[in-house]
Design a protein around this motif. Structure first.
Motif, short mmCIF file in Angstrom:
data_model
loop_
_atom_site.label_atom_id
_atom_site.label_comp_id
_atom_site.label_asym_id
_atom_site.label_seq_id
_atom_site.Cartn_x
_atom_site.Cartn_y
_atom_site.Cartn_z
N GLY A 67 0.60 -0.68 0.47
CA GLY A 67 -0.14 -0.46 0.29
C GLY A 67 0.99 0.72 0.44
O GLY A 67 1.56 1.84 -1.13
N PHE A 68 0.55 2.29 1.01
CA PHE A 68 1.64 3.37 1.27
C PHE A 68 2.71 2.73 2.30
O PHE A 68 3.15 3.64 2.76
CB PHE A 68 0.92 4.43 1.34
N LEU A 69 3.41 1.71 2.76
CA LEU A 69 4.17 1.60 3.23
C LEU A 69 5.29 0.86 2.48
O LEU A 69 5.18 -0.03 1.73
CB LEU A 69 3.54 0.96 4.56
N LEU A 70 6.47 1.26 2.48
CA LEU A 70 7.57 1.13 1.81
C LEU A 70 8.44 0.52 3.69
O LEU A 70 9.51 0.66 3.85
CB LEU A 70 8.42 1.60 2.07
N ASN A 71 8.63 -1.22 3.34
CA ASN A 71 9.11 -1.92 4.74
C ASN A 71 11.01 -1.81 4.43
O ASN A 71 11.88 -3.25 3.95
CB ASN A 71 9.20 -3.75 4.18
N TYR A 72 11.33 -1.46 4.62
CA TYR A 72 13.10 -0.79 3.96
C TYR A 72 13.83 -1.38 5.15
O TYR A 72 15.30 -1.29 5.35
CB TYR A 72 13.68 0.89 3.93
N LEU A 73 12.94 -1.67 5.86
CA LEU A 73 14.10 -2.74 7.37
C LEU A 73 14.55 -3.88 7.03
O LEU A 73 15.44 -4.56 7.69
CB LEU A 73 13.25 -2.59 8.05
N ASP A 74 13.72 -4.35 5.67
CA ASP A 74 14.65 -5.90 6.04
C ASP A 74 16.00 -5.88 4.85
O ASP A 74 16.90 -6.69 5.73
CB ASP A 74 13.54 -6.58 4.80
N PRO A 75 15.68 -4.63 4.06
CA PRO A 75 16.97 -4.74 2.87
C PRO A 75 18.16 -4.18 4.11
O PRO A 75 19.32 -4.13 4.16
CB PRO A 75 16.91 -3.47 1.98
N LEU A 76 17.92 -3.24 5.54
CA LEU A 76 18.80 -2.61 6.34
C LEU A 76 19.12 -3.74 6.34
O LEU A 76 20.80 -3.80 6.88
CB LEU A 76 18.05 -1.37 7.21
N GLN A 77 18.61 -4.89 7.15
CA GLN A 77 19.08 -5.97 7.81
C GLN A 77 20.27 -6.37 7.20
O GLN A 77 21.07 -7.30 7.56
CB GLN A 77 18.13 -6.96 8.67
N ARG A 78 19.63 -6.82 5.66
CA ARG A 78 20.43 -7.50 4.81
C ARG A 78 22.20 -6.65 4.83
O ARG A 78 23.24 -7.03 4.86
CB ARG A 78 20.65 -7.68 3.91
N ASP A 79 22.12 -5.13 4.69
CA ASP A 79 23.10 -4.46 4.36
C ASP A 79 23.85 -4.66 5.77
O ASP A 79 25.14 -4.33 6.08
CB ASP A 79 22.70 -2.80 4.12
#
Length: 178
Positions: free
Chosen positions: A159-171
C-alpha cells in the motif's frame, strides 16, 4: 545562490510513503526516523493558491532522513527516477561526503530509489553508491541502471508503506562484525 522553481512537488509521493512508514516504525518502536526539512526562503508566491512558486535555498541540505533503528544510527536520501537509468548527477557531492562521514562515525547511510517507470523501490547501500559515484568520476558511466542493482535490496511495498528495514538488515549482515 541556488534557486528552486516549483515543478509539481516531484518526489512528494515517495516522501509521503516514507513518512507514513516511519510513523508506523515509530508506533511499533522499531525505529525513530525524522524528515530533515530543506531550508528555503520564498521569493515569489501565487497569491490565489498561497503556494511558493520561486524560492532560494538558504544552505545545502545533507540528506532527507536521519534517526536510529534499534540503536543503530541511520541516514538516507529519497530519490525518484523516471527511467531505468539513475543519473549520478541527482546525488550531490556534499551529500556523498556527509554520508561517508556518517558511515565513518559508525552509522549506516543509504538511498531509497523509486524507479517510477517500473514501479519498483530499491535500497541502495552506501558501498554500492560510492562504487557508482567513483565510477562516474573516472570517465565511465554517469549513471547506473536498475539492472545493476541487487534484487535482494528491492523494497517490498504494501500500500503506502515501504518495508526498508528488511534490506537494511541485509546491509548490516554484509558489514564487518555483521
Amino acid at each position: 545562490m541556488a534557486t528552486w522553481n516549483s515543478r509539481g512537488l516531484r518526489g512528494s509521493l515517495l516522501e509521503e510513503m516514507i513518512n507514513r512508514t516511519n510513523e508506523k516504525y515509530r508506533q511499533k518502536k522499531l525505529a525513530l526516523i525524522q524528515k530533515i526539512p530543506t531550508p528555503i526562503t520564498p521569493v515569489r508566491m501565487d497569491q490565489t493558491t498561497r503556494q511558493i512558486t520561486l524560492a532560494y535555498f538558504e544552505r545545502r541540505s545533507t540528506v532527507d532522513y536521519i534517526g536510529a533503528v534499534q540503536g543503530i544510527p541511520v541516514c538516507f536520501d529519497a530519490k525518484e527516477c523516471r527511467t531505468d537509468q539513475f543519473p549520478i548527477q541527482n546525488i550531490h557531492e556534499h551529500q556523498v561526503v556527509f554520508m561517508q562521514d556518517f558511515e565513518d562515525q559508525g552509522g549506516v547511510s543509504f538511498l531509497i530509489i523509486y524507479f517510477s517507470v517500473r514501479n519498483r523501490y530499491f535500497y541502495l547501500p552506501f558501498t554500492d553508491l560510492i562504487t557508482f559515484w567513483n565510477r562516474s568520476k573516472t570517465g565511465h558511466e554517469k549513471h547506473f541502471s536498475i539492472a545493476e542493482l541487487d534484487p535482494d535490496y528491492e523494497i517490498a511495498c504494501n500500500g503506502f508503506l515501504l518495508n526498508y528495514l528488511d534490506p537494511l538488515q541485509r546491509d548490516l549482515l554484509t558489514r564487518p562484525g555483521g
